[in-house]
Design an enzyme around this catalytic site. Sequence first.
Site, PDB file in Angstrom:
ATOM      1  N   LEU A   1       5.129 -11.651  76.308  1.00  0.00           N
ATOM      2  CA  LEU A   1       3.899 -11.262  75.606  1.00  0.00           C
ATOM      3  C   LEU A   1       3.841  -9.746  75.512  1.00  0.00           C
ATOM      4  O   LEU A   1       3.067  -9.081  76.206  1.00  0.00           O
ATOM      5  CB  LEU A   1       2.669 -11.804  76.348  1.00  0.00           C
TER       6      LEU A   1
ATOM      7  N   GLU B   1       4.181  -7.111  72.273  1.00  0.00           N
ATOM      8  CA  GLU B   1       4.452  -6.859  70.857  1.00  0.00           C
ATOM      9  C   GLU B   1       5.336  -5.640  70.645  1.00  0.00           C
ATOM     10  O   GLU B   1       6.153  -5.611  69.709  1.00  0.00           O
ATOM     11  CB  GLU B   1       3.138  -6.701  70.091  1.00  0.00           C
TER      12      GLU B   1
ATOM     13  N   PHE C   1      -0.946 -12.683  66.248  1.00  0.00           N
ATOM     14  CA  PHE C   1      -2.170 -12.454  65.481  1.00  0.00           C
ATOM     15  C   PHE C   1      -2.170 -11.006  65.007  1.00  0.00           C
ATOM     16  O   PHE C   1      -1.656 -10.117  65.686  1.00  0.00           O
ATOM     17  CB  PHE C   1      -3.427 -12.725  66.308  1.00  0.00           C
TER      18      PHE C   1
ATOM     19  N   PHE D   1      -2.789  -7.800  67.053  1.00  0.00           N
ATOM     20  CA  PHE D   1      -1.832  -7.437  68.094  1.00  0.00           C
ATOM     21  C   PHE D   1      -0.797  -6.433  67.591  1.00  0.00           C
ATOM     22  O   PHE D   1       0.040  -5.980  68.374  1.00  0.00           O
ATOM     23  CB  PHE D   1      -1.124  -8.682  68.625  1.00  0.00           C
TER      24      PHE D   1
ATOM     25  N   HIS E   1      -8.027 -11.277  65.909  1.00  0.00           N
ATOM     26  CA  HIS E   1      -7.269 -12.429  65.422  1.00  0.00           C
ATOM     27  C   HIS E   1      -7.421 -12.599  63.916  1.00  0.00           C
ATOM     28  O   HIS E   1      -6.549 -13.171  63.263  1.00  0.00           O
ATOM     29  CB  HIS E   1      -7.731 -13.717  66.119  1.00  0.00           C
TER      30      HIS E   1
END
Length: 325
Positions: A58, A60, A83, A86, A129
């Site tokens: 996790l 990015e 999303f 992010f 999101h």
Amino acid sequence: MAQMNMLEAIRDAMRLEMKRDANVVAFGEDVGKVGGVFRVTEGLQEEFGEDRIFDTPLAESAIAGMAVGMGIQGFRPIAEIQFVGFIYEALDQMFVQAARMRYRSGGRYNSPIVFRTPFGGGVKAAELHTDSLEGLAIQTPGIKVIVPSNPYDAKGLMISAIRDNDPVFFMEHLNLYRAFRAEVPEGDYTVEIGKANIVREGKDVTIIAYGMMVHTAVKAAEELEKQGVSAEVIDLRTLLPLDIDTIVASIQKTNRAIVVQEAQKTSGAAAEIITQINEKAILHLEAPVLRVAGPDTVYPFAQVEDAWLPSQARIIAAVNKVREF
């Protein structure tokens, strides 16, 4: 032709390109066995193996950074950002490293990367999101920005994006993933990057939109038709590069225009589009070009989301205002 929704069309494009080119790989958070949070990559790991489509931590920044490294080594990565909100963790790798790679290396290296991400409201999710962050991307030289509105375009544009030697920010509206099915060729085809599509012809006003707002604009145009107003609707499909020629040709016919975007009003795609219209078609305008957009606030909680999003009624009001100017 097959009947596909947009999610299935995007998956089919990735499947075809992974079959065609062994250098195409896909990775991101939960994209492997799970198939992604929206199941866009479902079944691809089983078909192509864990070396071609795999899960990442996790992180990015790590996802985008690995894509840059793989891109300059000859791979064609498809990096999923789970999303849209992010991407802030990955902006340096996307907009500074990938977008400038060819320039910085004097053409020695490319960044043939597709950064995929879902975005957009109307699904009662939270901010970060469902934001619309295309405005950040279109300020960045060297990266292309694609926002499809239907399954046919989504597949053809995804294939074009994977084959492109420049990085592509491919934005997939959440509310369109399973909204409807349409005819999509099962084989290989492309949709040209940088070419808009006139989805509804008209003579009184031009409505320019992209993504989910294309469908809202078409509904508004259908209602306007009942009032005797003929509205032309342009689906931009690509925000960078922008097909200003199609926009100008339409305005030369209608002499009035509005631009619809889901993002907040200030400094978005609509502002750039209006600027280019003023530069290239101002003598054809009989009224100022208006924006229909989200308010300049943080994306709201679900309880007030419907009031925040641009609506059919707001588009009709803007059309009436430019017609009465």
